[in-house]
Motif scaffolding. Structure first.
Motif, PDB file in Angstrom:
ATOM      1  N   LEU A   1       0.860  -1.183   0.000  1.00 29.87           N
ATOM      2  CA  LEU A   1       0.000   0.000   0.000  1.00 29.87           C
ATOM      3  C   LEU A   1       0.899   1.237   0.000  1.00 29.87           C
ATOM      4  O   LEU A   1       1.876   1.300   0.754  1.00 29.87           O
ATOM      5  N   HIS A   2       0.576   2.175  -0.855  1.00 34.14           N
ATOM      6  CA  HIS A   2       1.318   3.432  -0.909  1.00 34.14           C
ATOM      7  C   HIS A   2       0.429   4.528  -0.339  1.00 34.14           C
ATOM      8  O   HIS A   2      -0.629   4.802  -0.905  1.00 34.14           O
ATOM      9  N   VAL A   3       0.849   5.102   0.768  1.00 31.07           N
ATOM     10  CA  VAL A   3       0.063   6.170   1.385  1.00 31.07           C
ATOM     11  C   VAL A   3       0.710   7.493   0.991  1.00 31.07           C
ATOM     12  O   VAL A   3       1.875   7.746   1.327  1.00 31.07           O
ATOM     13  N   VAL A   4      -0.044   8.282   0.244  1.00 32.72           N
ATOM     14  CA  VAL A   4       0.546   9.453  -0.414  1.00 32.72           C
ATOM     15  C   VAL A   4      -0.162  10.732   0.025  1.00 32.72           C
ATOM     16  O   VAL A   4      -1.392  10.816  -0.040  1.00 32.72           O
ATOM     17  N   LEU A   5       0.623  11.690   0.469  1.00 28.41           N
ATOM     18  CA  LEU A   5       0.093  13.039   0.699  1.00 28.41           C
ATOM     19  C   LEU A   5       0.195  13.769  -0.632  1.00 28.41           C
ATOM     20  O   LEU A   5       1.295  13.978  -1.148  1.00 28.41           O
ATOM     21  N   ALA A   6      -0.949  14.106  -1.219  1.00 26.11           N
ATOM     22  CA  ALA A   6      -0.942  14.596  -2.604  1.00 26.11           C
ATOM     23  C   ALA A   6      -1.701  15.909  -2.744  1.00 26.11           C
ATOM     24  O   ALA A   6      -2.729  16.121  -2.090  1.00 26.11           O
ATOM     25  N   SER A   7      -1.215  16.746  -3.624  1.00 24.92           N
ATOM     26  CA  SER A   7      -1.955  17.971  -3.955  1.00 24.92           C
ATOM     27  C   SER A   7      -3.266  17.577  -4.633  1.00 24.92           C
ATOM     28  O   SER A   7      -3.379  16.486  -5.216  1.00 24.92           O
ATOM     29  N   GLY A   8      -4.250  18.467  -4.563  1.00 22.79           N
ATOM     30  CA  GLY A   8      -5.540  18.181  -5.193  1.00 22.79           C
ATOM     31  C   GLY A   8      -5.387  17.812  -6.660  1.00 22.79           C
ATOM     32  O   GLY A   8      -6.021  16.869  -7.147  1.00 22.79           O
ATOM     33  N   ALA A   9      -4.534  18.542  -7.362  1.00 25.32           N
ATOM     34  CA  ALA A   9      -4.330  18.276  -8.794  1.00 25.32           C
ATOM     35  C   ALA A   9      -3.793  16.858  -9.014  1.00 25.32           C
ATOM     36  O   ALA A   9      -4.210  16.162  -9.952  1.00 25.32           O
ATOM     37  N   GLU A  10      -2.904  16.429  -8.140  1.00 19.50           N
ATOM     38  CA  GLU A  10      -2.322  15.083  -8.277  1.00 19.50           C
ATOM     39  C   GLU A  10      -3.330  13.998  -7.928  1.00 19.50           C
ATOM     40  O   GLU A  10      -3.311  12.912  -8.519  1.00 19.50           O
TER      41      GLU A  10
END
Ligand SMILES: [Zn+2]
Length: 194
Positions: free
Chosen positions: A84-93
């Protein structure tokens, strides 16, 4: 007037039936006993959230005895290549990860990726803020919700009958449907289907 009363009664029966089905499903899928899930932490796009704080809080949420650990899964952080990849992402991403399914306003799970929307991470949601719920509890809810999708859960649209709590798989960011905010999986949600 009668039709209103009848539809209320029907809605209640449907809700009860849904809970009964959920209970049967619970018994079918408590397959995760001591199943270890490896996960890694990263960020995508321009994010305001602090990645180390994100990493620390995700680890705390995954180790919390109120969390998915109660369904028999254990989470282990790895540097890369996790299941599992837990990613903090910008809205665009977030939106770019699956433009049809995901919104730039919300978090989203896409396959092995739990994409946590940086704007929600920093500011919670209108539904939570209107009730004065802490940012910490919003963060717990959103991590548990997206992780729940990875564990095989779909959305739930009813409050828990006895307590009025919202299931963690209720889309609490967009509205609570009259339920009480709740960041942790309910007893009826403690199953995994991996
Ligand atoms: Zn969801």
């Amino acid at each position: 007037m009668f039709s209103g009363i009848i539809s209320l009664a029907v809605a209640k029966e449907v809700a009860t039936a849904q809970l009964e089905v959920q209970n049967v499903v619970d018994k079918l899928y408590t397959s995760g006993k001591n199943y270890e899930i490896t996960y890694d932490i990263s960020s995508r796009g321009a994010v305001k959230g602090d990645l180390e704080e994100f990493r620390k809080l995700v680890a705390e949420i995954y180790a919390d005895p109120r969390g998915w650990i109660r369904a028999g899964v254990k989470f282990k952080e790895v540097e890369s290549g996790g299941q599992l990849h837990v990613v903090l992402a910008s809205g665009a991403e977030v939106k770019a990860a699956s433009p049809v399914v995901c919104s730039d306003q919300l978090s989203c799970r896409v396959g092995q990726y739990a994409l946590i929307n940086d704007d929600r991470w920093m500011n919670a949601s209108d539904s939570y803020n209107a009730l004065g719920v802490s940012l910490l509890d919003y963060r717990r809810m959103v991590v548990n919700h997206e992780t729940g999708h990875f564990l095989g859960h779909d959305h739930i649209v009813y409050c828990e009958t006895a307590t009025g709590l919202g299931p963690v798989m209720l889309q609490q960011s967009t509205g609570l449907r009259g339920c009480k905010p709740n960041p942790w999986p309910l007893p009826s949600e403690l199953w995994v289907k991996l």
